[in-house]
Scaffold this active site. Structure first.
Site, PDB file in Angstrom:
ATOM      1  N   SER A 417       0.903  -1.220  -0.028  1.00 56.87           N
ATOM      2  CA  SER A 417      -0.093   0.061  -0.033  1.00 56.87           C
ATOM      3  C   SER A 417       0.838   1.386  -0.122  1.00 56.87           C
ATOM      4  O   SER A 417       0.277   2.485  -0.328  1.00 56.87           O
ATOM      5  CB  SER A 417      -1.115  -0.006   1.111  1.00 56.87           C
ATOM      6  OG  SER A 417      -0.744  -0.704   2.311  1.00 56.87           O
ATOM      7  N   HIS A 438      -2.912  -2.596  -5.731  1.00 59.31           N
ATOM      8  CA  HIS A 438      -3.430  -2.252  -4.483  1.00 59.31           C
ATOM      9  C   HIS A 438      -4.947  -2.355  -4.061  1.00 59.31           C
ATOM     10  O   HIS A 438      -5.686  -1.655  -4.551  1.00 59.31           O
ATOM     11  CB  HIS A 438      -2.871  -0.957  -4.016  1.00 59.31           C
ATOM     12  CG  HIS A 438      -3.289  -0.448  -2.633  1.00 59.31           C
ATOM     13  ND1 HIS A 438      -3.465   0.807  -2.423  1.00 59.31           N
ATOM     14  CD2 HIS A 438      -3.243  -1.037  -1.523  1.00 59.31           C
ATOM     15  CE1 HIS A 438      -3.642   1.034  -1.036  1.00 59.31           C
ATOM     16  NE2 HIS A 438      -3.523  -0.132  -0.595  1.00 59.31           N
ATOM     17  N   GLU A 450      -6.159   0.131  -7.114  1.00 65.15           N
ATOM     18  CA  GLU A 450      -5.046   1.126  -7.702  1.00 65.15           C
ATOM     19  C   GLU A 450      -3.928  -0.033  -8.765  1.00 65.15           C
ATOM     20  O   GLU A 450      -3.578  -1.080  -7.801  1.00 65.15           O
ATOM     21  CB  GLU A 450      -4.378   1.770  -6.505  1.00 65.15           C
ATOM     22  CG  GLU A 450      -5.060   2.898  -6.028  1.00 65.15           C
ATOM     23  CD  GLU A 450      -4.203   3.693  -5.089  1.00 65.15           C
ATOM     24  OE1 GLU A 450      -4.174   4.851  -4.969  1.00 65.15           O
ATOM     25  OE2 GLU A 450      -3.545   3.153  -4.189  1.00 65.15           O
ATOM     26  N   ASN A 488      -3.451   6.537  -0.377  1.00 66.27           N
ATOM     27  CA  ASN A 488      -2.609   6.678   0.870  1.00 66.27           C
ATOM     28  C   ASN A 488      -1.598   7.690   0.899  1.00 66.27           C
ATOM     29  O   ASN A 488      -1.347   8.447   2.072  1.00 66.27           O
ATOM     30  CB  ASN A 488      -1.839   5.401   1.088  1.00 66.27           C
ATOM     31  CG  ASN A 488      -2.798   4.368   1.672  1.00 66.27           C
ATOM     32  OD1 ASN A 488      -4.166   4.667   2.104  1.00 66.27           O
ATOM     33  ND2 ASN A 488      -2.552   2.938   1.606  1.00 66.27           N
TER      34      ASN A 488
END
Ligand code: 3H9
Length: 706
Positions: A417, A438, A450, A488
């Protein structure tokens, strides 16, 4: 069949005494102005054509009609408007029959409801999903659907936006019969001939009375729906108006009901929520338009390996098994493998218990799962997804092993991540085969994926990632390599803004409440407690060495982690979770720790209003998103919106952070950031892209269009 005429978006052809009007407007026969014009002209011409006894409406291609043309919303209306076309169909002196296949949604279903008879093919799906676009069915749907299916069922259909199968639609009274044919023309002609054989004339939905005969029960259904909407659809504009339109269907004569519906529809059409929800609809369909797919196609994708049977690995395995693909799960030893398999079984046990899948389906899916404790078992996999501990050395060791066992051409994916996908790929001899996939937790439920493209990732590797997303029914968003990718990375920054506000005087409970009031299902500290504080702590420790010393670092979360307060799973975090409670309660000890930190750092606490909190929180999010765009980590602003809508709980009716920023005005956002920068210039650095757009009077949306 006799003569044939074509008039563009809807063409007509006569089959003896039946005029077949086919709506032919790819890709989904949306009711554009051209379609409405052609349809209206065909109905009108049929009235005086003595050779025509009945009119059959069909859709060309895979669908009947997917609804109004969403791209026309917000533009000046063009005649004839859809409600008029529906009224014209209903008023036809000759019977009008609609043969439904594929999508018969929104305005498409409203056309069918205005027709006199309806036949559905087995693959038809019927619905009035306007609520998902911030609208209500505005072409008579709120007046005609209750007259056929009753107020309660019609409200359920319109408020949920769900699709009904042909079978369910028949049961509900929305269609008259199901076809055995699998071709809409054959089915429609056969049914029309049956009707003509018994001299069936026009039968108008406006005159149907049975379903609303019990006025008291109908009004009770409206009241119940109004209460439900008030309790669950907080902040949403169209649901309450749907309820009011159905009330009008019960209380007012048909024509007056239509006028009420129109007025309520226009209110919805003008609302910012409609604009945001339509933006979200198109944004989700844009994400798959990436440069790699112009030049490459997916590699073979018939089997998947998953390394790691922890929460993420098991969730990914479920997601892949659900899509019908076989999975080989690899764990370090037999005990870990058994735990991984048990996690997968638990998910399916719950689905069976809730009645979502039958027991034999559980067995079929689990039969596709095999396990192994050596990497050699992955030799045949087309795609291997690593979901092991988030540590560069560990991941590199895994990829070095994969390099040894994977077959040539296999795609190797990391579910990291945050970590650098290029560095992970460097552990192999074929970085062209490596990418990041991800997933978000729970991986079998969350829609976002992702797809992280490294500097050496080959286009067909990327295409394979997108193909996996398609099979898994996920929404793929292309991301470049950086710490945290799109989601993130931005989250870390606005969470930092929240932490600074917490040290400066707002409590975590104030911040969560403000974020919830904006429309998020939970605030950042509830989220942190749910995810587990240890995960963020590990990331902070990893970043400690490279942290910019000029940047303020709030230590409050570390103080909680040092005490082992990692959130829900440890019974306390920012909140208390006594006896395994899932809903947290504020913790006075946390407030005391925050006070202590304020004293240690010499911060004099000040008051923050809900508006102050939100503006800072969102400004930090928008500014970092602008950086992510500026650096090419995200392809387009609408991709950032999709990441936040489908991965982070950003309220859909606000369209995502970029759309929201445009609606506020980038000059306002920039002014806020410049104001905050006076207190803390190191953190609040306006993004060059934000400055450029704001100063030229443009919005992020101008980049979507480019
Ligand atoms: C309405 O009807 C209001 C009325 O009550 C009142 C009026 C007065 N318009 O989803 P896909 C495009 S509101 C324009 O990938 P699938 C879509 O953008 C409407 N375009 O395919 C995409 O374009 P592109 C109520 C539309 O097979 C392409 O078609 N109806 C529309 O996975 C393929 O779409 C709805 O809300 C549209 N209405 O799914 C239904 N619909 O290729 C909305 C689609 O350039 N549509 N496009 O990216 C759907 O739910 C799905 O598209 C459908 C097909 C199930 C039909």
């Amino acid at each position: 069949m006799t003569d044939s005429a074509s008039s563009g978006a809807a063409h007509t052809r006569r089959y003896e005494d039946v005029l077949v009007v086919t709506i032919d407007h790819p890709p989904v026969n949306a009711l554009s102005a051209a379609v409405r014009r052609d349809l209206s002209a065909a109905i009108q011409a049929a009235q005086t054509d003595t050779q025509v006894r009945a009119i059959l409406l069909l859709g060309a291609g895979r669908n009947f009609i997917a609804g109004a043309d969403i791209r026309e919303f917000g533009k000046p209306p063009q005649q004839p408007v859809l409600p008029e076309v529906c009224n014209q169909i209903e008023a036809s002196a000759k019977p009008v029959i609609a043969a439904l296949h594929g999508a018969a949604l929104g305005g498409g279903l409203e056309i069918a409801l205005a027709a006199h008879y309806r036949v559905a093919l087995a693959n038809a799906k019927l619905g009035l999903p306007e609520v998902n676009l911030g609208l209500l069915p505005g072409a008579g749907g709120t007046q005609r659907a209750p007259r056929l299916m009753g107020a309660e069922a019609a409200l359920d259909l319109m408020l949920s936006g769900k699709h009904l199968s042909a079978q369910a639609a028949l049961k509900a009274g929305l269609v008259d019969t199901l076809a055995t044919e699998d071709d809409a023309l054959d089915a429609g002609l056969a049914y029309t001939r049956q009707l003509l054989a018994v001299n069936a004339g026009p039968r108008r939905t406006r005159d149907a009375t049975a379903a609303l005969a019990d006025k008291q029960a109908s009004l009770a259904a409206v009241e119940a729906a109004a209460e439900r909407v008030a309790a669950t659809a907080k902040g949403l504009y169209s649901p309450a108006r749907i309820v009011e339109a159905v009330r009008a269907a019960i209380e007012q004569p048909f024509e007056e009901g239509l006028r009420s519906e129109r007025a309520l529809f226009l209110q919805c059409l003008d609302s910012p929520q409609r604009a945001a929800l339509v933006h979200a609809f198109f944004a989700e369909r844009e994400t798959a338009k990436i440069p790699e797919l112009k030049e490459a196609r997916s590699r073979r994708l018939e089997s998947v390996g998953v390394i790691g049977g922890g929460t993420m690995g098991a969730g990914i395995a479920v997601s892949v098994l659900d899509a019908g693909l076989p999975v080989v799960m690899v764990e370090q030893d037999a005990a870990a493998l058994a735990r991984g398999r048990a996690r997968v079984e638990q998910v399916y046990d719950l689905l069976v218990k809730k009645g979502r899948i039958p027991a034999d389906e559980r067995a079929a899916r689990l039969a596709r799962l095999t396990g192994a404790t050596t990497y050699d078992a992955l030799g045949e996999a087309d795609l291997i997804i690593e979901a092991v501990f988030e540590d560069m050395a560990v991941k590199q060791a895994v990829f070095a092993q994969l390099d040894r066992v994977a077959k040539p051409g296999a795609v190797l994916a990391t579910n990291t991540s945050y970590l650098d996908v290029n560095q992970i790929a460097a552990a192999t001899r074929g970085p062209a085969d490596v990418l990041g996939l991800h997933f978000f937790s729970p991986a079998n439920i969350m829609k976002l994926l992702e797809v992280v493209v490294g500097s050496d990732t080959a286009p067909d590797t990327v295409a394979t990632g997108f193909e996996l997303a398609r099979r898994l029914r996920k929404i793929p968003v292309r991301a470049g390599v950086c710490d945290g990718f799109i989601g993130n990375r931005i989250l870390a920054v606005h969470r930092q803004a929240a932490d600074m506000m917490m040290e400066d005087g707002a409590s975590p409970y104030d911040i969560d409440a403000a974020v919830r009031a904006f429309g998020y299902p939970m605030g950042p500290y509830q989220m942190a407690d749910l995810a587990g504080g240890d995960i963020g702590w590990a990331t902070r420790k990893r970043r400690a060495a490279t942290r910019d010393p000029a940047l303020r670092y709030v230590q409050i979360p570390d103080r909680l982690c040092e005490r082992g307060w990692f959130g829900q799973k440890t019974g306390r975090g920012f909140y208390l979770y006594p006896d395994g409670a899932r809903q947290g309660t504020p913790d006075p000890e946390v407030l005391a720790i925050i006070d202590e930190e304020r004293r240690r750092t010499g911060v004099a606490p000040r008051a923050f209003t809900q508006d102050d909190i939100l503006r800072r929180y969102l400004a930090a999010m928008i500014n970092e998103a602008a950086n992510v765009l500026h650096q090419g980590i995200a392809l387009r602003p609408s991709d950032v919106d999709v990441v936040f809508l489908s991965g982070y709980g950003f309220p859909r009716h606000r369209g995502g952070p970029m759309h929201y920023a445009d609606s506020v005005g980038l000059d306002h956002v920039l002014a806020d950031i410049r104001g905050y920068a006076k207190e803390d210039p190191a953190f609040w650095k306006p993004s060059p892209l934000l400055v450029q757009l704001a100063e030229s009077g443009r919005g992020f949306g101008s980049l979507n269009a480019a």
